[in-house]
Design a protein around this motif. Structure first.
Motif, PDB file in Angstrom:
ATOM      1  N   LEU A 210       0.931  -1.225   0.077  1.00  0.00           N
ATOM      2  CA  LEU A 210      -0.170  -0.035  -0.044  1.00  0.00           C
ATOM      3  C   LEU A 210       0.890   1.129  -0.093  1.00  0.00           C
ATOM      4  CD1 LEU A 210      -2.736  -1.113   2.537  1.00  0.00           C
ATOM      5  CD2 LEU A 210      -3.010  -0.914  -0.030  1.00  0.00           C
ATOM      6  N   GLY A 211       1.944   1.161   0.698  1.00  0.00           N
ATOM      7  CA  GLY A 211       2.942   2.235   0.784  1.00  0.00           C
ATOM      8  C   GLY A 211       3.416   2.561  -0.467  1.00  0.00           C
ATOM      9  N   ASP A 212       4.011   1.708  -1.161  1.00  0.00           N
ATOM     10  CA  ASP A 212       4.194   1.814  -2.478  1.00  0.00           C
ATOM     11  C   ASP A 212       3.203   2.457  -3.574  1.00  0.00           C
ATOM     12  OD1 ASP A 212       6.671   0.840  -1.624  1.00  0.00           O
ATOM     13  OD2 ASP A 212       6.703  -1.084  -2.381  1.00  0.00           O
ATOM     14  N   ASN A 213       2.491   1.912  -3.615  1.00  0.00           N
ATOM     15  CA  ASN A 213       1.224   2.412  -4.600  1.00  0.00           C
ATOM     16  C   ASN A 213       0.729   3.827  -4.061  1.00  0.00           C
ATOM     17  OD1 ASN A 213       0.261   0.119  -6.785  1.00  0.00           O
ATOM     18  ND2 ASN A 213       1.123  -0.764  -4.612  1.00  0.00           N
ATOM     19  N   LEU A 214       0.722   4.261  -3.046  1.00  0.00           N
ATOM     20  CA  LEU A 214       0.182   5.282  -2.237  1.00  0.00           C
ATOM     21  C   LEU A 214       1.390   6.443  -2.970  1.00  0.00           C
ATOM     22  CD1 LEU A 214      -0.981   7.489  -0.779  1.00  0.00           C
ATOM     23  CD2 LEU A 214       0.229   6.987   1.100  1.00  0.00           C
ATOM     24  N   CYS A 215       2.700   6.316  -2.845  1.00  0.00           N
ATOM     25  CA  CYS A 215       3.538   6.878  -3.577  1.00  0.00           C
ATOM     26  C   CYS A 215       3.370   7.346  -5.026  1.00  0.00           C
ATOM     27  CB  CYS A 215       5.171   6.512  -3.510  1.00  0.00           C
ATOM     28  SG  CYS A 215       5.801   6.636  -1.748  1.00  0.00           S
ATOM     29  N   TYR A 216       3.163   5.943  -5.619  1.00  0.00           N
ATOM     30  CA  TYR A 216       2.880   6.084  -7.328  1.00  0.00           C
ATOM     31  C   TYR A 216       1.646   7.056  -7.357  1.00  0.00           C
ATOM     32  CZ  TYR A 216       1.503   4.347 -12.048  1.00  0.00           C
ATOM     33  OH  TYR A 216       1.345   4.339 -13.304  1.00  0.00           O
ATOM     34  N   LEU A 217       0.579   6.911  -6.672  1.00  0.00           N
ATOM     35  CA  LEU A 217      -0.598   7.549  -6.900  1.00  0.00           C
ATOM     36  C   LEU A 217      -0.380   9.154  -6.650  1.00  0.00           C
ATOM     37  CD1 LEU A 217      -3.361   5.583  -5.386  1.00  0.00           C
ATOM     38  CD2 LEU A 217      -2.951   6.019  -7.734  1.00  0.00           C
ATOM     39  N   LEU A 218       0.563   9.382  -5.531  1.00  0.00           N
ATOM     40  CA  LEU A 218       0.995  10.988  -5.419  1.00  0.00           C
ATOM     41  C   LEU A 218       1.638  11.456  -6.563  1.00  0.00           C
ATOM     42  CD1 LEU A 218       1.645  10.744  -1.549  1.00  0.00           C
ATOM     43  CD2 LEU A 218      -0.219  11.732  -2.380  1.00  0.00           C
ATOM     44  N   GLY A 219       2.657  10.705  -7.201  1.00  0.00           N
ATOM     45  CA  GLY A 219       3.519  11.195  -8.089  1.00  0.00           C
ATOM     46  C   GLY A 219       2.864  11.245  -9.318  1.00  0.00           C
ATOM     47  N   ARG A 220       1.536  10.562  -9.738  1.00  0.00           N
ATOM     48  CA  ARG A 220       0.957  10.406 -10.808  1.00  0.00           C
ATOM     49  C   ARG A 220      -0.069  11.744 -10.866  1.00  0.00           C
ATOM     50  NH1 ARG A 220      -0.420   6.457 -14.743  1.00  0.00           N
ATOM     51  NH2 ARG A 220      -1.061   7.498 -16.359  1.00  0.00           N
ATOM     52  N   ARG A 221      -0.631  12.034  -9.527  1.00  0.00           N
ATOM     53  CA  ARG A 221      -1.826  13.009  -9.250  1.00  0.00           C
ATOM     54  C   ARG A 221      -1.127  14.292  -8.907  1.00  0.00           C
ATOM     55  NH1 ARG A 221      -6.894  10.434  -8.339  1.00  0.00           N
ATOM     56  NH2 ARG A 221      -7.019   8.597  -9.750  1.00  0.00           N
ATOM     57  N   PHE A 222      -0.334  14.347  -8.278  1.00  0.00           N
ATOM     58  CA  PHE A 222       0.218  15.550  -7.601  1.00  0.00           C
ATOM     59  C   PHE A 222       1.770  15.823  -8.184  1.00  0.00           C
ATOM     60  CE2 PHE A 222      -2.878  14.069  -4.718  1.00  0.00           C
ATOM     61  CZ  PHE A 222      -3.931  14.843  -4.837  1.00  0.00           C
ATOM     62  N   GLY A 223       2.030  15.531  -9.276  1.00  0.00           N
ATOM     63  CA  GLY A 223       3.293  15.483  -9.740  1.00  0.00           C
ATOM     64  C   GLY A 223       4.186  16.835  -9.339  1.00  0.00           C
ATOM     65  N   PRO A 224       3.886  17.962  -9.828  1.00  0.00           N
ATOM     66  CA  PRO A 224       4.499  19.056  -9.317  1.00  0.00           C
ATOM     67  C   PRO A 224       4.995  19.274  -8.002  1.00  0.00           C
ATOM     68  CG  PRO A 224       2.865  19.608 -11.110  1.00  0.00           C
ATOM     69  CD  PRO A 224       2.467  18.280 -10.733  1.00  0.00           C
ATOM     70  N   ALA A 225       3.892  19.021  -7.011  1.00  0.00           N
ATOM     71  CA  ALA A 225       4.095  19.036  -5.625  1.00  0.00           C
ATOM     72  C   ALA A 225       4.918  18.217  -5.158  1.00  0.00           C
ATOM     73  CB  ALA A 225       2.750  18.982  -4.926  1.00  0.00           C
ATOM     74  N   MET A 226       4.758  17.047  -5.573  1.00  0.00           N
ATOM     75  CA  MET A 226       5.930  15.922  -5.250  1.00  0.00           C
ATOM     76  C   MET A 226       7.253  16.180  -5.716  1.00  0.00           C
ATOM     77  SD  MET A 226       4.452  13.643  -3.330  1.00  0.00           S
ATOM     78  CE  MET A 226       3.499  15.017  -2.915  1.00  0.00           C
ATOM     79  N   GLN A 227       7.401  16.802  -6.960  1.00  0.00           N
ATOM     80  CA  GLN A 227       8.625  17.180  -7.517  1.00  0.00           C
ATOM     81  C   GLN A 227       9.260  18.232  -6.704  1.00  0.00           C
ATOM     82  OE1 GLN A 227      10.215  16.257 -10.195  1.00  0.00           O
ATOM     83  NE2 GLN A 227      11.925  17.651  -9.965  1.00  0.00           N
ATOM     84  N   ARG A 228       8.420  19.051  -6.086  1.00  0.00           N
ATOM     85  CA  ARG A 228       9.150  20.079  -5.273  1.00  0.00           C
ATOM     86  C   ARG A 228       9.349  19.636  -3.860  1.00  0.00           C
ATOM     87  NH1 ARG A 228       4.792  23.097  -7.655  1.00  0.00           N
ATOM     88  NH2 ARG A 228       3.470  22.624  -5.838  1.00  0.00           N
ATOM     89  N   ARG A 229       8.853  18.684  -3.496  1.00  0.00           N
ATOM     90  CA  ARG A 229       8.893  18.016  -2.334  1.00  0.00           C
ATOM     91  C   ARG A 229      10.243  17.378  -2.003  1.00  0.00           C
ATOM     92  NH1 ARG A 229      10.389  16.138   1.670  1.00  0.00           N
ATOM     93  NH2 ARG A 229       9.164  15.419   3.512  1.00  0.00           N
ATOM     94  N   PHE A 230      10.288  16.412  -3.086  1.00  0.00           N
ATOM     95  CA  PHE A 230      11.530  15.584  -3.059  1.00  0.00           C
ATOM     96  C   PHE A 230      12.758  15.542  -3.971  1.00  0.00           C
ATOM     97  CE2 PHE A 230       7.625  13.201  -1.278  1.00  0.00           C
ATOM     98  CZ  PHE A 230       8.251  12.628  -0.173  1.00  0.00           C
ATOM     99  N   PHE A 231      12.343  16.331  -5.070  1.00  0.00           N
ATOM    100  CA  PHE A 231      13.590  16.317  -6.016  1.00  0.00           C
ATOM    101  C   PHE A 231      13.927  17.695  -6.614  1.00  0.00           C
ATOM    102  CE2 PHE A 231      10.819  12.674  -7.377  1.00  0.00           C
ATOM    103  CZ  PHE A 231      11.701  11.726  -6.680  1.00  0.00           C
ATOM    104  N   THR A 232      13.651  18.639  -5.845  1.00  0.00           N
ATOM    105  CA  THR A 232      14.153  19.996  -6.153  1.00  0.00           C
ATOM    106  C   THR A 232      15.710  20.349  -5.619  1.00  0.00           C
ATOM    107  OG1 THR A 232      13.360  20.935  -3.914  1.00  0.00           O
ATOM    108  CG2 THR A 232      11.907  21.253  -5.838  1.00  0.00           C
ATOM    109  N   THR A 233      16.279  19.759  -4.688  1.00  0.00           N
ATOM    110  CA  THR A 233      17.562  19.925  -4.261  1.00  0.00           C
ATOM    111  C   THR A 233      18.518  19.237  -5.124  1.00  0.00           C
ATOM    112  OG1 THR A 233      17.567  17.990  -2.852  1.00  0.00           O
ATOM    113  CG2 THR A 233      16.900  20.078  -1.749  1.00  0.00           C
ATOM    114  N   GLU A 234      19.814  19.496  -5.092  1.00  0.00           N
ATOM    115  CA  GLU A 234      20.786  18.697  -6.144  1.00  0.00           C
ATOM    116  C   GLU A 234      20.752  17.160  -5.885  1.00  0.00           C
ATOM    117  OE1 GLU A 234      25.526  19.048  -7.158  1.00  0.00           O
ATOM    118  OE2 GLU A 234      24.561  20.241  -5.887  1.00  0.00           O
ATOM    119  N   LYS A 235      20.602  16.793  -4.604  1.00  0.00           N
ATOM    120  CA  LYS A 235      20.695  15.339  -4.379  1.00  0.00           C
ATOM    121  C   LYS A 235      19.424  14.888  -4.554  1.00  0.00           C
ATOM    122  CE  LYS A 235      21.102  12.192  -0.421  1.00  0.00           C
ATOM    123  NZ  LYS A 235      21.118  12.039   1.035  1.00  0.00           N
ATOM    124  N   GLY A 236      18.273  15.518  -4.742  1.00  0.00           N
ATOM    125  CA  GLY A 236      16.913  15.135  -5.179  1.00  0.00           C
ATOM    126  C   GLY A 236      16.947  14.740  -6.623  1.00  0.00           C
TER     127      GLY A 236
END
Length: 253
Positions: free
Chosen positions: A65-91
């Motif tokens: 359920l946790g893995d598929n929750l991540c998938y749905l969040l990335g699919r439905r809220f892509g820009p927000a997830m991008q800012r939350r997890f992937f905006t830094t250089e490491k991300g």
């Protein structure tokens, strides 16, 4: 009463721990899902209750359920997830690695990433962001969840049996073994990438190479632009004339 006394097969808390913590740790990595499942294995090491299988199943369901929750969040809220997890250089490097690895390994990466430190969140979110096929993702996460739940619970039971009189020592030994296994997987991954001639996503050489290539292109563009501004400068492009030829063309035309 110790914490291990509450994590028995007849306790509702055990099943809540098995489902909730693995289900949320992909979004909140501070939650110790693997430690929680190992602790359940340590606490029930001396039991032969058949409901232990149900406890393992709950851990697998929570991870799935946790893995598929991540998938749905990335699919439905892509820009927000991008800012939350992937905006830094490491991300950004983590997402670039996830995209390249998904293109090369596909479902195999989804299974293995659960045992790579920090890999689970990067891969599952990237699958949602890039629109990875949903059926393949569900299949991969189901297989990964079952393997992970059995592995973590089994390590806990082994540690609990080895230290029946000191369950905390059993927990520490089992947790150390899981860290060692994750480290071995990470080392194998890095060695395989280097053997294939690829650069690690966090290797500064990759960024430096990109900067050098970009700088070379900029210099070429500047030289071409400057050459085009010189009076009478040579220009190999068709339909373009410079210097005295341009003056003749203007006079005649």
């Amino acid at each position: 009463m110790s914490a291990f006394d509450t994590l028995q097969v007849d306790s509702l808390i055990s099943y809540l721990v098995a489902v909730v913590i693995p289900g949320l740790d992909a979004i909140f990595p501070v939650l110790p899902s693997e430690t929680a499942v190992i602790a359940l294995g340590v606490a029930t090491a001396g039991s032969t209750d058949p409901r232990i299988a149900l406890l393992v199943a709950c851990a697998a369901i929570g991870a799935f359920l946790g893995d598929n929750l991540c998938y749905l969040l990335g699919r439905r809220f892509g820009p927000a997830m991008q800012r939350r997890f992937f905006t830094t250089e490491k991300g950004a490097r983590a997402r670039a690695w996830a995209e390249r690895s998904l293109a090369r390994y596909g479902m195999q990466l989804i299974v293995v990433c659960r045992f790579i430190p920090g890999g689970r969140t990067a891969v599952t979110l990237t699958c949602g962001l890039t629109g990875y096929p949903r059926r393949r993702f569900i299949t991969g996460t189901a297989v990964a969840a079952v393997i992970w739940a059995l592995y973590a619970f089994l390590i806990g039971r082994i540690g609990g049996r080895a230290f029946e009189d000191n369950p905390w020592a059993g927990l520490l030994i089992a947790f150390g073994a899981s860290i060692a296994l994750s480290a071995v997987i990470e080392v194998i991954r890095r060695l395989s990438r280097r053997h294939a001639g690829q650069v690690e996503p966090d290797d500064p050489g990759e960024d430096q190479g990109d900067r050098d290539q970009l700088g070379h292109r900029d210099r070429v563009a500047e030289e071409d632009h400057a050459d085009g501004r010189r009076p009478g400068g040579a220009d190999s492009r068709p339909g373009r004339v410079g210097g005295p030829h341009r003056q003749v063309a203007q006079r005649d035309g």
